[in-house]
Design an enzyme around this catalytic site. Structure first.
Site, short mmCIF file in Angstrom:
data_model
loop_
_atom_site.label_atom_id
_atom_site.label_comp_id
_atom_site.label_asym_id
_atom_site.label_seq_id
_atom_site.Cartn_x
_atom_site.Cartn_y
_atom_site.Cartn_z
N LYS A 1 -12.19 -1.34 7.22
CA LYS A 1 -11.40 -2.36 7.87
C LYS A 1 -11.63 -2.40 9.38
O LYS A 1 -11.75 -3.46 9.97
CB LYS A 1 -9.91 -2.14 7.57
CG LYS A 1 -9.57 -2.26 6.09
CD LYS A 1 -8.09 -1.99 5.84
CE LYS A 1 -7.76 -2.05 4.36
NZ LYS A 1 -7.97 -3.38 3.76
N TRP B 1 0.82 -1.21 0.00
CA TRP B 1 0.00 0.00 0.00
C TRP B 1 0.85 1.26 0.00
O TRP B 1 0.55 2.22 -0.73
CB TRP B 1 -0.97 -0.01 1.18
CG TRP B 1 -1.96 -1.14 1.08
CD1 TRP B 1 -2.12 -2.18 1.95
CD2 TRP B 1 -2.91 -1.36 0.02
NE1 TRP B 1 -3.10 -3.03 1.50
CE2 TRP B 1 -3.60 -2.55 0.33
CE3 TRP B 1 -3.23 -0.68 -1.15
CZ2 TRP B 1 -4.60 -3.07 -0.49
CZ3 TRP B 1 -4.22 -1.18 -1.98
CH2 TRP B 1 -4.90 -2.37 -1.64
N ASP C 1 -1.25 6.73 6.70
CA ASP C 1 -2.39 5.90 6.33
C ASP C 1 -2.65 4.95 7.49
O ASP C 1 -1.89 4.02 7.74
CB ASP C 1 -2.06 5.13 5.04
CG ASP C 1 -3.14 4.14 4.64
OD1 ASP C 1 -4.13 3.98 5.37
OD2 ASP C 1 -2.96 3.49 3.58
#
Length: 366
Positions: A199, A106, A175
């Site tokens: 999530k 990511w 993030d």
């Protein structure tokens, strides 16, 4: 709801607390006696204004967010923020450069996207396998960077930062999509935090952005208006129609988290859950293997290989787990194996059931 038997270890969209789902079900067709569904409320109505304000206040309370930070509810997910961050921040300093700490897929994707809008400095040498976080003494930070970016928890590789990087005054961007509110965090050490909800804190469709006031108003002229942090902050995240139902669900999750004891209680629970699985792996005499360095192991996402990558045995594991009503344990397609996701909504009882299954499976197949 209480009769649900499936144990959902999905990495995202992930399990939601049953109390949240029950509340949403009860209010689905008639929210707060309005006669309409939450999904039908106008985003300009007083009813929705209360929903979005309550969600923000709940988050501020849970994370002790200082008053000089704005909370935004945006769309586009993490991938949208891969673009929004450089579009808003790359021009903070002359040279339009940014530091990216790449520790998994990511953060690598984020760095690739940012390269479209300025110069990206890779803080770490390119890694063949993402299995840990090198000590900060090995990092190549640029003191002239506009910001330093990292991903707090890499869901695919199971690599998590357990300390906040020191950037010597350069704004820190993080993030936190997969570990926000899984433990307390000092918001004042960050310039920007963002998190896709699906999530750990809600359902898909909304992305949180927490941004310090002085970082607003620096967007590039080419920045799409819906990604401009200053415009969204000035319109209470309602410049365009926001993801109203997703914000509503997030607000319910915040209420649930507060009732559980907040981020501190979640940290203790998540550590217990993760330790149970890691201890089982480490004491399996090599039957189960965690590829991640111990000091960088994630409490949220645990990648596991069986007998160092016996794909046939791993498939049997997944098939047998499914028969036991345990779903979404397959590792990401890029790395294979098993992945156990232990977000806030996963209970200790569910984790114990997985541990019992893993022990029996090892005994039957070692």
């Amino acid at each position: 709801m209480a009769s649900r038997q499936i144990i959902n270890f999905a990495p995202g969209p992930a399990k939601l607390p049953e109390e949240v789902l029950q509340k949403a079900q009860d209010e689905l067709c008639n929210y707060n006696k309005t006669g309409v569904s939450v999904m039908e409320l106008s985003h300009r109505s007083s009813d929705f204004t209360k929903i979005i304000n309550n969600a923000e206040n709940g988050l501020r309370d849970l994370l002790n967010i200082p008053q000089n930070y704005k909370v935004l509810f945006m769309q586009g997910g993490g991938n949208g923020q891969f673009s929004a961050v450089p579009l808003n921040l790359m021009n903070l300093k002359e040279g339009s450069t940014a530091d990216y700490i790449v520790t998994g897929s990511w953060s690598a994707k984020a760095a690739k996207e940012a390269d479209k809008y300025g110069k990206v400095n890779m803080v770490l040498p390119k890694q063949e396998d993402y299995i840990g976080i090198p000590d900060q003494c090995m990092w190549n930070l640029n003191p002239g960077a506009s910001y330093v970016y990292y991903c707090a928890n890499e869901t695919i590789h199971g690599v998590e930062f357990h300390d906040i990087p020191e950037t010597n005054g350069v704004p820190l961007v993080c993030d936190m999509s997969s570990n926000i509110l899984s433990r307390p965090v000092d918001i004042s050490k960050f310039g920007v935090i963002y998190a896709g909800a699906q999530k750990n804190i809600g359902c898909a469709g909304v992305t949180l952005v927490i941004i310090r006031d002085d970082l607003l108003g620096h967007a590039m002229p080419v920045c799409p208006v819906i990604f401009d942090y200053k415009i969204q902050a000035g319109n209470n995240s309602c410049y365009n129609t926001p993801p109203t139902f997703s914000i509503y669900i997030m607000g319910l999750v915040f209420k649930w988290l507060k009732a559980q004891g907040g981020a501190q209680a979640m940290a203790k629970l998540n550590q217990r859950k993760a330790s149970m699985i890691y201890d089982l792996v480490d004491n399996s005499n090599g039957f189960y293997v965690s590829p991640v360095d111990v000091k960088s192991r994630s409490f949220m996402n645990i990648p596991i290989r069986i007998k160092n990558g016996d794909e046939h045995l791993e498939k049997i594991f997944l098939d047998e787990a499914l028969k036991q009503d345990m779903i979404q344990l397959k590792g990401h397609r890029s790395v294979g194996g098993i992945r156990v996701s232990l977000y806030n909504a996963i209970t200790m009882t569910e984790t114990e059931k997985l541990a019992v299954f893993m022990t029996k499976f090892r005994n039957n197949h070692q």
